[in-house]
Design an enzyme around this catalytic site. Structure first.
Site, short mmCIF file in Angstrom:
data_model
loop_
_atom_site.label_atom_id
_atom_site.label_comp_id
_atom_site.label_asym_id
_atom_site.label_seq_id
_atom_site.Cartn_x
_atom_site.Cartn_y
_atom_site.Cartn_z
N SER A 124 -9.44 -2.06 3.82
CA SER A 124 -9.65 -1.21 2.65
C SER A 124 -11.02 -1.46 2.04
O SER A 124 -11.54 -2.58 2.10
CB SER A 124 -8.57 -1.54 1.62
OG SER A 124 -8.89 -0.99 0.37
N TYR A 149 -3.50 -7.72 -3.83
CA TYR A 149 -3.51 -6.78 -2.70
C TYR A 149 -4.84 -6.86 -1.96
O TYR A 149 -4.89 -6.98 -0.73
CB TYR A 149 -3.26 -5.34 -3.21
CG TYR A 149 -3.60 -4.31 -2.16
CD1 TYR A 149 -2.78 -4.11 -1.06
CD2 TYR A 149 -4.77 -3.55 -2.26
CE1 TYR A 149 -3.12 -3.19 -0.07
CE2 TYR A 149 -5.11 -2.63 -1.28
CZ TYR A 149 -4.29 -2.46 -0.19
OH TYR A 149 -4.63 -1.55 0.78
N LYS A 153 -6.05 -8.13 2.10
CA LYS A 153 -6.88 -7.43 3.09
C LYS A 153 -8.05 -8.32 3.51
O LYS A 153 -8.38 -8.41 4.70
CB LYS A 153 -7.40 -6.10 2.52
CG LYS A 153 -6.30 -5.07 2.27
CD LYS A 153 -5.65 -4.63 3.57
CE LYS A 153 -4.52 -3.66 3.35
NZ LYS A 153 -3.69 -3.43 4.52
P1 NAD Z 1 2.53 3.46 3.13
O1 NAD Z 1 3.22 2.56 2.16
O2 NAD Z 1 2.80 4.91 3.06
O3 NAD Z 1 2.77 2.96 4.62
C1 NAD Z 1 3.01 1.63 4.93
C2 NAD Z 1 4.26 1.60 5.79
O4 NAD Z 1 4.53 0.24 6.18
C3 NAD Z 1 5.49 2.10 5.06
O5 NAD Z 1 6.12 3.06 5.87
C4 NAD Z 1 6.37 0.84 4.89
O6 NAD Z 1 7.74 1.16 4.95
C5 NAD Z 1 5.91 0.00 6.06
N1 NAD Z 1 6.02 -1.46 5.91
C6 NAD Z 1 5.57 -2.24 4.89
N2 NAD Z 1 5.80 -3.53 5.15
C7 NAD Z 1 6.42 -3.58 6.36
C8 NAD Z 1 6.91 -4.61 7.18
N3 NAD Z 1 6.83 -5.89 6.81
N4 NAD Z 1 7.46 -4.30 8.36
C9 NAD Z 1 7.56 -3.01 8.78
N5 NAD Z 1 7.12 -1.98 8.04
C10 NAD Z 1 6.55 -2.26 6.85
O7 NAD Z 1 0.96 3.19 2.96
P2 NAD Z 1 -0.27 3.96 3.57
O8 NAD Z 1 -0.98 4.63 2.45
O9 NAD Z 1 0.15 4.75 4.74
O10 NAD Z 1 -1.15 2.73 4.02
C11 NAD Z 1 -1.13 2.23 5.34
C12 NAD Z 1 -2.03 1.00 5.39
O11 NAD Z 1 -3.35 1.37 4.98
C13 NAD Z 1 -1.59 -0.13 4.46
O12 NAD Z 1 -1.82 -1.36 5.09
C14 NAD Z 1 -2.52 0.03 3.27
O13 NAD Z 1 -2.73 -1.19 2.61
C15 NAD Z 1 -3.79 0.53 3.94
N6 NAD Z 1 -4.67 1.29 3.03
C16 NAD Z 1 -4.15 2.35 2.35
C17 NAD Z 1 -4.98 3.07 1.47
C18 NAD Z 1 -4.44 4.22 0.66
O14 NAD Z 1 -5.08 4.59 -0.34
N7 NAD Z 1 -3.31 4.84 1.03
C19 NAD Z 1 -6.32 2.71 1.32
C20 NAD Z 1 -6.80 1.62 2.06
C21 NAD Z 1 -5.97 0.93 2.91
C1 WQD Z 2 -9.06 7.11 -8.38
C2 WQD Z 2 -9.76 7.46 -9.68
C3 WQD Z 2 -9.02 6.23 -11.60
C4 WQD Z 2 -5.00 7.91 -11.78
C5 WQD Z 2 -6.86 2.58 -5.04
C6 WQD Z 2 -6.87 1.14 -4.65
C7 WQD Z 2 -7.70 0.94 -3.40
C8 WQD Z 2 -7.24 1.87 -2.28
C9 WQD Z 2 -7.13 3.29 -2.74
C10 WQD Z 2 -5.69 0.70 -0.87
C11 WQD Z 2 -10.10 6.24 -10.53
C12 WQD Z 2 -8.72 7.71 -11.76
C13 WQD Z 2 -6.29 7.63 -11.39
C14 WQD Z 2 -4.76 8.58 -13.01
C15 WQD Z 2 -7.14 8.68 -13.38
N1 WQD Z 2 -5.94 1.53 -1.81
N2 WQD Z 2 -7.34 8.01 -12.18
N3 WQD Z 2 -5.85 8.95 -13.76
O1 WQD Z 2 -8.29 3.00 -7.82
O2 WQD Z 2 -10.03 4.19 -6.41
O3 WQD Z 2 -8.21 2.99 -5.30
O4 WQD Z 2 -6.34 3.36 -3.95
O5 WQD Z 2 -6.42 -0.03 -0.31
O6 WQD Z 2 -7.59 -0.40 -3.06
O7 WQD Z 2 -7.42 0.38 -5.72
O8 WQD Z 2 -7.69 5.07 -6.47
O9 WQD Z 2 -6.39 7.12 -6.89
O10 WQD Z 2 -5.84 5.03 -8.21
O11 WQD Z 2 -7.97 6.25 -8.67
O12 WQD Z 2 -8.09 9.00 -14.09
O13 WQD Z 2 -3.63 8.83 -13.41
O14 WQD Z 2 -8.87 8.25 -10.46
O15 WQD Z 2 -9.44 5.68 -12.82
O16 WQD Z 2 -11.33 6.48 -11.14
P1 WQD Z 2 -8.62 3.76 -6.61
P2 WQD Z 2 -6.86 5.88 -7.55
#
Ligand code: NAD
Ligand code: WQD
Length: 334
Positions: A124, A149, A153
């Site tokens: 991330s 979190y 990562k």
């Molecule tokens: P998500 O929660 O939709 O998907 C994660 C999946 O993993 C879920 O289906 C959950 O049931 C499963 N899971 C969690 N722990 C588990 C375990 N121990 N064993 C088996 N299954 C398990 O999240 P996502 O948005 O699809 O994210 C996928 C990956 O990408 C995550 O590692 C997340 O940290 C990373 N990521 C997400 C974002 C984002 O904004 N969505 C941004 C950066 C990184």
């Molecule tokens: C985006 C912008 C808020 C909600 C997070 C995690 C990051 C990554 C992605 C996993 C910001 C603003 C939000 C609301 C708002 N996940 N906002 N009102 O914080 O950039 O990233 O998700 O790795 O680690 O921190 O994403 O969608 O929460 O916010 O004004 O109700 O929207 O302040 O500027 P963020 P977000």
């Protein structure tokens, strides 16, 4: 290629599974359904015509993981499984460290036992921490996460790097996602968080759909063009395709390589909101509120390495992201 997707029924995993199958690969999914529904498997089948083999199991469960590897010839793994809510990770940090670290350790040990040497990991942009200047590039030091979190990562990246140092024939691609939004054009799969969403796009979509009353914009006094925070939003289908490129790269390279997946552009909260309202012709009531703790004014990628190394760049626009997010809500709440 036969690819294991841990967490493959989640938001990013399900979209990646569709792109994998479309590209002619085979997919095996392990998910414990802690943040996903089993019905996503039906939707993947509806979209692609193929039903991937599914194991409902925890990636921390060594016996279950061994069973999966012994029953399937796994060529590569994409490791999505993890808990991902920043605020929740501050309230229950041990659950985050346990789940995210243990699942990775068990996975790596099982891969080693079965001779599987290709891994793509969901990292991330959060690993860049609060001190690096934008746009973030992969050479920057990533030593200070701002929440548990983010630490999971950063720690997992380090664990994988150490493993690769000790096993130079192993290939790991650490994909640093920026802000994935949008949904598959079918509207069948998308971002479907439990309870009140933390992230901006699903929050906007639920206000538009009438499930939530209004959006609070967290601060308009940042040092940015319109005073609201800038983020690098990318369409989840573009992101999913990036994983196929990463798998191809892992097949021909060894070592551990961090690569940003983003557009390289910063889009403000108000820009995203007004684009959503315009392209979908809907009303999204909002108020300006105070800043949210921990938010950075700017977070966007230098996206050059992905283009150079993976031959990948985003294709979809902010309009596409807003249209597809809304289409998912409309189809999903019928
Ligand atoms: P998500 O929660 O939709 O998907 C994660 C999946 O993993 C879920 O289906 C959950 O049931 C499963 N899971 C969690 N722990 C588990 C375990 N121990 N064993 C088996 N299954 C398990 O999240 P996502 O948005 O699809 O994210 C996928 C990956 O990408 C995550 O590692 C997340 O940290 C990373 N990521 C997400 C974002 C984002 O904004 N969505 C941004 C950066 C990184
Ligand atoms: C985006 C912008 C808020 C909600 C997070 C995690 C990051 C990554 C992605 C996993 C910001 C603003 C939000 C609301 C708002 N996940 N906002 N009102 O914080 O950039 O990233 O998700 O790795 O680690 O921190 O994403 O969608 O929460 O916010 O004004 O109700 O929207 O302040 O500027 P963020 P977000």
């Amino acid at each position: 290629m036969n690819v294991l997707l841990t967490g493959g029924l989640g938001y990013i995993g399900s979209h990646t599974c569709v792109e994998l199958l479309n590209a002619g690969h085979r997919a095996v999914i392990v998910d414990n359904l802690c943040n996903a529904y089993g019905s996503v498997l039906d939707y993947i089948e509806q979209i692609t015509g193929i039903r991937p083999r599914f194991y409902e199991a925890d990636a921390q469960d060594r016996a279950a993981m061994e069973r999966i590897f012994s029953e399937n010839e796994i060529d590569a793994v994409i490791h999505f499984a993890g808990l991902k809510a920043v605020g929740e990770s501050c309230r229950i940090p041990l659950a985050y460290y346990r789940n995210n670290l243990d699942s990775t350790l068990t996975l790596l040990e099982t891969m080693e036992k079965y001779g599987c040497k290709r891994l793509v990991f969901s990292s991330s942009a959060t690993v860049y921490g609060p001190d690096n200047p934008v746009p973030y590039n992969e050479e920057m030091p990533c030593h200070v996460a701002t929440n548990p979190y983010g630490w999971t990562k950063a720690m997992i990246e380090q664990i994988i790097r150490d493993y690769v140092t000790a096993n130079p024939d192993f290939s790991a691609v650490l994909l640093r996602y920026f802000n994935p939004v949008g949904a598959h054009e079918s509207g069948l799969i998308g971002d479907d968080p439990n309870g009140i969403p933390n992230n901006l796009m699903p929050y906007i979509a639920r206000v538009a759909g009438g499930q939530l009353e209004k959006l609070t914009v967290f601060g308009n006094d940042y040092d940015t063009p319109d005073g609201t925070c800038l983020r690098d939003y990318l369409h989840v289908v573009d992101l999913a395709k990036g994983h196929i490129c990463a798998l191809d790269y892992a097949a021909v390279h060894t070592g551990a390589e961090a690569i940003n997946l983003g557009t390289g552009n910063g889009v403000s909260v108000l820009e995203l909101l007004h684009t959503f309202i315009r392209v979908n012709g809907v009303d999204v009531p909002y108020v300006i509120g105070g800043r949210r703790d921990g938010d950075l004014a700017r977070c966007y990628a230098n996206a050059e390495k992905a283009e150079r190394v993976l031959h990948w760049k985003t294709e979809k626009t902010v309009e596409d992201m807003c249209r597809d997010s809304w289409n998912f809500i409309v189809k999903h709440t019928k």
